[in-house]
Design a protein around this motif. Structure first.
Motif, PDB file in Angstrom:
ATOM      1  N   GLY A 177     -55.399  -1.057 -20.348  1.00  0.00           N
ATOM      2  CA  GLY A 177     -56.300  -1.874 -20.712  1.00  0.00           C
ATOM      3  C   GLY A 177     -57.832  -1.073 -20.029  1.00  0.00           C
ATOM      4  N   ILE A 178     -58.426  -1.601 -20.751  1.00  0.00           N
ATOM      5  CA  ILE A 178     -59.985  -1.584 -20.212  1.00  0.00           C
ATOM      6  C   ILE A 178     -60.215  -2.854 -20.380  1.00  0.00           C
ATOM      7  CG2 ILE A 178     -61.417   0.286 -20.595  1.00  0.00           C
ATOM      8  CD1 ILE A 178     -59.693   2.085 -20.022  1.00  0.00           C
ATOM      9  N   ARG A 179     -61.306  -2.804 -18.713  1.00  0.00           N
ATOM     10  CA  ARG A 179     -62.558  -3.781 -18.004  1.00  0.00           C
ATOM     11  C   ARG A 179     -63.310  -3.533 -17.971  1.00  0.00           C
ATOM     12  NH1 ARG A 179     -59.884  -8.422 -15.926  1.00  0.00           N
ATOM     13  NH2 ARG A 179     -58.600  -7.859 -15.260  1.00  0.00           N
ATOM     14  N   GLU A 180     -64.657  -4.286 -19.432  1.00  0.00           N
ATOM     15  CA  GLU A 180     -66.417  -4.007 -19.093  1.00  0.00           C
ATOM     16  C   GLU A 180     -66.169  -5.157 -19.281  1.00  0.00           C
ATOM     17  OE1 GLU A 180     -69.232  -1.480 -21.819  1.00  0.00           O
ATOM     18  OE2 GLU A 180     -67.599  -2.019 -22.670  1.00  0.00           O
ATOM     19  N   ASN A 181     -67.513  -5.308 -18.141  1.00  0.00           N
ATOM     20  CA  ASN A 181     -68.319  -6.715 -17.825  1.00  0.00           C
ATOM     21  C   ASN A 181     -67.173  -8.156 -17.852  1.00  0.00           C
ATOM     22  OD1 ASN A 181     -71.077  -5.301 -18.338  1.00  0.00           O
ATOM     23  ND2 ASN A 181     -70.697  -5.053 -20.055  1.00  0.00           N
ATOM     24  N   ILE A 188     -55.335  -0.332 -26.734  1.00  0.00           N
ATOM     25  CA  ILE A 188     -55.495   0.305 -26.442  1.00  0.00           C
ATOM     26  C   ILE A 188     -54.949   1.728 -27.699  1.00  0.00           C
ATOM     27  CG2 ILE A 188     -55.046   2.268 -24.231  1.00  0.00           C
ATOM     28  CD1 ILE A 188     -57.248   0.172 -23.198  1.00  0.00           C
ATOM     29  N   HIS A 189     -55.458   3.041 -27.666  1.00  0.00           N
ATOM     30  CA  HIS A 189     -54.885   3.911 -28.799  1.00  0.00           C
ATOM     31  C   HIS A 189     -55.665   5.018 -28.127  1.00  0.00           C
ATOM     32  CE1 HIS A 189     -59.273   4.147 -30.178  1.00  0.00           C
ATOM     33  NE2 HIS A 189     -59.899   3.204 -30.836  1.00  0.00           N
ATOM     34  N   PRO A 190     -54.979   6.818 -28.557  1.00  0.00           N
ATOM     35  CA  PRO A 190     -54.858   7.599 -27.768  1.00  0.00           C
ATOM     36  C   PRO A 190     -56.179   8.295 -27.972  1.00  0.00           C
ATOM     37  CG  PRO A 190     -53.226   7.779 -29.260  1.00  0.00           C
ATOM     38  CD  PRO A 190     -53.947   6.584 -29.519  1.00  0.00           C
ATOM     39  N   ASP A 191     -57.568   7.706 -29.138  1.00  0.00           N
ATOM     40  CA  ASP A 191     -58.952   8.105 -28.890  1.00  0.00           C
ATOM     41  C   ASP A 191     -59.797   7.482 -27.803  1.00  0.00           C
ATOM     42  OD1 ASP A 191     -58.550  10.061 -30.859  1.00  0.00           O
ATOM     43  OD2 ASP A 191     -58.562   8.959 -32.016  1.00  0.00           O
ATOM     44  N   THR A 192     -59.091   6.335 -27.622  1.00  0.00           N
ATOM     45  CA  THR A 192     -59.861   5.598 -26.645  1.00  0.00           C
ATOM     46  C   THR A 192     -60.932   6.175 -25.455  1.00  0.00           C
ATOM     47  OG1 THR A 192     -58.368   3.312 -26.510  1.00  0.00           O
ATOM     48  CG2 THR A 192     -59.528   3.658 -24.391  1.00  0.00           C
ATOM     49  N   ILE A 193     -62.201   5.437 -25.494  1.00  0.00           N
ATOM     50  CA  ILE A 193     -63.174   6.948 -24.611  1.00  0.00           C
ATOM     51  C   ILE A 193     -63.571   6.568 -22.799  1.00  0.00           C
ATOM     52  CG2 ILE A 193     -65.374   8.030 -24.178  1.00  0.00           C
ATOM     53  CD1 ILE A 193     -64.751   8.310 -27.199  1.00  0.00           C
ATOM     54  N   PHE A 194     -62.758   6.359 -21.799  1.00  0.00           N
ATOM     55  CA  PHE A 194     -63.316   5.950 -21.002  1.00  0.00           C
ATOM     56  C   PHE A 194     -64.657   6.262 -20.436  1.00  0.00           C
ATOM     57  CE2 PHE A 194     -58.517   8.174 -20.032  1.00  0.00           C
ATOM     58  CZ  PHE A 194     -58.015   6.327 -19.958  1.00  0.00           C
ATOM     59  N   ASP A 195     -65.804   5.335 -19.926  1.00  0.00           N
ATOM     60  CA  ASP A 195     -66.867   5.408 -19.758  1.00  0.00           C
ATOM     61  C   ASP A 195     -67.339   5.384 -18.235  1.00  0.00           C
ATOM     62  OD1 ASP A 195     -67.725   5.919 -22.879  1.00  0.00           O
ATOM     63  OD2 ASP A 195     -67.754   4.173 -23.141  1.00  0.00           O
ATOM     64  N   ALA A 196     -68.761   5.350 -18.188  1.00  0.00           N
ATOM     65  CA  ALA A 196     -68.911   4.773 -16.835  1.00  0.00           C
ATOM     66  C   ALA A 196     -68.528   3.394 -16.711  1.00  0.00           C
ATOM     67  CB  ALA A 196     -70.196   5.888 -16.024  1.00  0.00           C
ATOM     68  N   GLY A 197     -68.658   2.404 -15.073  1.00  0.00           N
ATOM     69  CA  GLY A 197     -69.350   1.149 -15.417  1.00  0.00           C
ATOM     70  C   GLY A 197     -67.678   0.515 -15.527  1.00  0.00           C
ATOM     71  N   LYS A 198     -66.604   1.456 -16.589  1.00  0.00           N
ATOM     72  CA  LYS A 198     -65.559   0.312 -16.660  1.00  0.00           C
ATOM     73  C   LYS A 198     -64.682   0.397 -15.967  1.00  0.00           C
ATOM     74  CE  LYS A 198     -66.899   0.250 -21.323  1.00  0.00           C
ATOM     75  NZ  LYS A 198     -65.707   1.894 -22.735  1.00  0.00           N
ATOM     76  N   SER A 199     -63.385  -0.627 -15.596  1.00  0.00           N
ATOM     77  CA  SER A 199     -61.776  -0.277 -14.744  1.00  0.00           C
ATOM     78  C   SER A 199     -61.171   0.222 -15.723  1.00  0.00           C
ATOM     79  CB  SER A 199     -62.081  -1.440 -14.244  1.00  0.00           C
ATOM     80  OG  SER A 199     -62.074  -2.338 -14.363  1.00  0.00           O
ATOM     81  N   MET A 200     -59.567   0.060 -15.068  1.00  0.00           N
ATOM     82  CA  MET A 200     -58.320   0.561 -16.369  1.00  0.00           C
ATOM     83  C   MET A 200     -57.337   0.214 -15.515  1.00  0.00           C
ATOM     84  SD  MET A 200     -57.941   4.343 -15.651  1.00  0.00           S
ATOM     85  CE  MET A 200     -58.084   5.103 -14.380  1.00  0.00           C
ATOM     86  N   LEU A 201     -56.643  -0.884 -16.535  1.00  0.00           N
ATOM     87  CA  LEU A 201     -55.342  -1.154 -15.957  1.00  0.00           C
ATOM     88  C   LEU A 201     -54.362  -0.723 -16.007  1.00  0.00           C
ATOM     89  CD1 LEU A 201     -55.121  -5.292 -17.227  1.00  0.00           C
ATOM     90  CD2 LEU A 201     -55.672  -4.272 -14.636  1.00  0.00           C
TER      91      LEU A 201
END
Length: 215
Positions: A177-181, A188-201
């Motif tokens: 998963g991706i956590r934001e705010n 989550i899918h193959p095209d999910t983009i990693f952006d600044a300011g987020k965290s991931m599980l």
């Protein structure tokens, strides 16, 4: 909603009571210390002063009516052991007991406990894992091999997709998963983009995590 019997209202037991209250569970709290009992009254359904090593006292609580019994006694292992044993004899469906040392865990499991929690050991593991890298924000051990980590997204990953990084194939690590705010996105899918300011599980072995994130 579950019905929980919580025995032992020291710091550990009190925190359990507060967390169960947040989860809107029914909690009967027990301790032999009046001050401790009074301190948890705002967080529990009911609370009693009593000796949990007394079969007569425990019988009066209707042990079979509780979904879970938690033995959170931390300062008297003999009482903890006797309580766990009595609970099981009285028909407790599930007994979760606290241990502070490995040998206590073994005795509790042999004498009534279905599950043992080891807060000092778990906290030590979390602290050790957390301090080895600024990337690691949280950590949950699933077994001896696999754990779930929450990590800050590395600078070099920003703007890239899961497919591009292909860390599952390279390191055997799964992105959960991706956590934001403060909000967690598990879609989550193959095209999910990693952006600044987020965290991931991520799910994986510690060695794989260390290798992947250069910890």
């Amino acid at each position: 909603m579950k019905s929980v019997l919580l025995i032992g209202l020291g710091r550990f037991g009190r925190h359990i009571a507060m967390e169960l209250n947040q989860l809107n569970q029914q909690v009967m709290a027990v301790d032999n210390n009046e001050e401790r009992v009074n301190a948890v009254l705002p967080f529990v359904t009911n609370a009693l002063i009593g000796d949990s090593t007394s079969e007569e006292f425990l019988s009066s609580l209707g042990i079979r009516n509780f979904d879970t019994c938690i033995v959170a006694i931390g300062d008297d292992f003999q009482s903890s052991l006797e309580t766990a044993s009595l609970l099981k004899e009285l028909g407790a469906k599930q007994v979760i007991a606290r241990a502070s040392r490995g040998v206590q865990e073994k005795f509790l499991l042999r004498n009534g406990a279905d599950e043992v929690v080891y807060p000092e050991k778990q906290l030590a593991s979390w602290t050790a894992i957390r301090c080895i890298s600024d990337h690691i924000l949280d950590y949950i051990e699933l077994d001896e091999d696999y754990s779930i980590f929450e990590l800050a997204i590395p600078l070099e990953w920003e703007g890239k997709t899961i497919m591009q990084l292909d860390i599952r194939k390279k390191f055997g690590i799964n992105i959960l998963g991706i956590r934001e705010n403060g909000k967690l996105n598990m879609s989550i899918h193959p095209d999910t983009i990693f952006d600044a300011g987020k965290s991931m599980l991520v799910l994986g072995q510690l060695k794989a995590i260390q290798k992947c994130f250069h910890i």
